[in-house]
Design a protein around this motif. Structure first.
Motif, PDB file in Angstrom:
ATOM      1  N   SER A  16      45.165  66.209 -19.289  1.00  0.00           N
ATOM      2  CA  SER A  16      46.212  66.934 -18.382  1.00  0.00           C
ATOM      3  C   SER A  16      46.769  68.536 -18.991  1.00  0.00           C
ATOM      4  O   SER A  16      46.594  68.657 -20.056  1.00  0.00           O
ATOM      5  CB  SER A  16      47.706  66.031 -18.602  1.00  0.00           C
ATOM      6  N   GLY A  17      46.897  69.111 -17.984  1.00  0.00           N
ATOM      7  CA  GLY A  17      47.321  70.761 -18.136  1.00  0.00           C
ATOM      8  C   GLY A  17      48.459  70.940 -16.965  1.00  0.00           C
ATOM      9  O   GLY A  17      49.148  69.956 -16.347  1.00  0.00           O
ATOM     10  N   LYS A  18      48.848  72.038 -17.254  1.00  0.00           N
ATOM     11  CA  LYS A  18      50.025  72.504 -16.028  1.00  0.00           C
ATOM     12  C   LYS A  18      49.592  73.793 -15.496  1.00  0.00           C
ATOM     13  O   LYS A  18      49.000  74.728 -16.016  1.00  0.00           O
ATOM     14  CB  LYS A  18      51.403  72.703 -16.716  1.00  0.00           C
ATOM     15  N   VAL A  19      50.031  74.070 -14.269  1.00  0.00           N
ATOM     16  CA  VAL A  19      49.916  75.331 -13.615  1.00  0.00           C
ATOM     17  C   VAL A  19      50.622  76.207 -14.222  1.00  0.00           C
ATOM     18  O   VAL A  19      52.001  76.164 -14.113  1.00  0.00           O
ATOM     19  CB  VAL A  19      50.097  75.028 -12.046  1.00  0.00           C
ATOM     20  N   VAL A  30      45.457  77.608 -14.776  1.00  0.00           N
ATOM     21  CA  VAL A  30      46.005  76.403 -15.491  1.00  0.00           C
ATOM     22  C   VAL A  30      45.801  76.444 -16.896  1.00  0.00           C
ATOM     23  O   VAL A  30      44.694  76.851 -17.275  1.00  0.00           O
ATOM     24  CB  VAL A  30      45.083  74.987 -14.900  1.00  0.00           C
ATOM     25  N   ASP A  32      46.566  74.711 -20.851  1.00  0.00           N
ATOM     26  CA  ASP A  32      46.526  73.329 -21.758  1.00  0.00           C
ATOM     27  C   ASP A  32      45.661  72.084 -21.235  1.00  0.00           C
ATOM     28  O   ASP A  32      45.972  71.025 -21.686  1.00  0.00           O
ATOM     29  CB  ASP A  32      47.946  72.935 -21.800  1.00  0.00           C
ATOM     30  N   THR A  50      46.012  66.500  -8.745  1.00  0.00           N
ATOM     31  CA  THR A  50      47.457  66.616  -9.326  1.00  0.00           C
ATOM     32  C   THR A  50      48.242  65.352  -8.789  1.00  0.00           C
ATOM     33  O   THR A  50      47.767  64.438  -7.823  1.00  0.00           O
ATOM     34  CB  THR A  50      47.997  67.938  -8.548  1.00  0.00           C
ATOM     35  N   ASN A  51      49.643  65.078  -8.924  1.00  0.00           N
ATOM     36  CA  ASN A  51      50.394  64.416  -8.587  1.00  0.00           C
ATOM     37  C   ASN A  51      50.643  64.411  -6.918  1.00  0.00           C
ATOM     38  O   ASN A  51      50.828  63.114  -6.569  1.00  0.00           O
ATOM     39  CB  ASN A  51      51.778  64.246  -9.311  1.00  0.00           C
ATOM     40  N   GLY A  79      53.911  74.850 -12.725  1.00  0.00           N
ATOM     41  CA  GLY A  79      54.487  73.967 -13.347  1.00  0.00           C
ATOM     42  C   GLY A  79      54.097  72.649 -13.221  1.00  0.00           C
ATOM     43  O   GLY A  79      54.397  71.554 -13.799  1.00  0.00           O
ATOM     44  N   GLN A  80      53.649  72.542 -12.036  1.00  0.00           N
ATOM     45  CA  GLN A  80      52.849  71.324 -11.739  1.00  0.00           C
ATOM     46  C   GLN A  80      51.835  70.717 -12.561  1.00  0.00           C
ATOM     47  O   GLN A  80      50.962  71.366 -13.025  1.00  0.00           O
ATOM     48  CB  GLN A  80      52.435  71.246 -10.276  1.00  0.00           C
ATOM     49  N   PRO A  81      51.815  69.331 -12.886  1.00  0.00           N
ATOM     50  CA  PRO A  81      50.661  68.912 -13.805  1.00  0.00           C
ATOM     51  C   PRO A  81      49.382  68.632 -13.072  1.00  0.00           C
ATOM     52  O   PRO A  81      49.120  68.475 -11.745  1.00  0.00           O
ATOM     53  CB  PRO A  81      51.326  67.620 -14.148  1.00  0.00           C
ATOM     54  N   CYS A  82      48.349  68.885 -13.944  1.00  0.00           N
ATOM     55  CA  CYS A  82      47.063  68.965 -13.331  1.00  0.00           C
ATOM     56  C   CYS A  82      46.166  68.141 -14.063  1.00  0.00           C
ATOM     57  O   CYS A  82      46.271  68.268 -15.409  1.00  0.00           O
ATOM     58  CB  CYS A  82      46.717  70.435 -13.161  1.00  0.00           C
TER      59      CYS A  82
END
Length: 115
Positions: A16-19, A30, A32, A50-51, A79-82
């Motif tokens: 998992s990472g974040k935008v 993206v 992390d 993504t979610n 901030g949206q998880p990827c």
């Protein structure tokens, strides 16, 4: 017990990472997700998700610390998880006593096969 030769055992992990930044034309940066440029290039063909149901792919690596420029099906939010799903095939452990059950030769004489 019977052994099914067509059975495949998979181990799966989700990275998992974040935008971090949203650019024009459904692309985003993206962070992390991976930590080196080599990892980013190795996983370039793996699909991202993504979610919210967006799907994407890695376009290129930005810098040397694993930041990625990715293309998505729609514009993601900051901030949206990827996520990236990875699969690996697991082979059963080699047990030579199963091969010599009906054989008179000791296990040291038999060749070691990888199943």
């Amino acid at each position: 017990d019977t052994v099914d030769p067509f059975r495949v055992v998979l181990k799966h992990r989700i990275l998992s990472g974040k935008v971090f930044r949203v650019n024009k034309y459904n692309s985003a940066t993206v962070r992390d997700l991976v930590y080196t440029k080599d990892d980013a290039l190795f996983f370039k063909d793996v699909k991202l998700w993504t979610n919210n149901g967006l799907e994407g792919k890695i376009d290129k690596c930005v810098g040397t610390h694993g930041n990625l420029k990715c293309l998505f099906s729609n514009k993601p939010q900051v901030g949206q998880p990827c996520f990236m799903t990875l699969y690996k095939r697991q082979f059963p452990p080699f047990r030579p006593e199963l091969l010599i059950r009906d054989c008179e030769q000791p296990a040291e004489v038999l060749p070691r096969f990888r199943m």
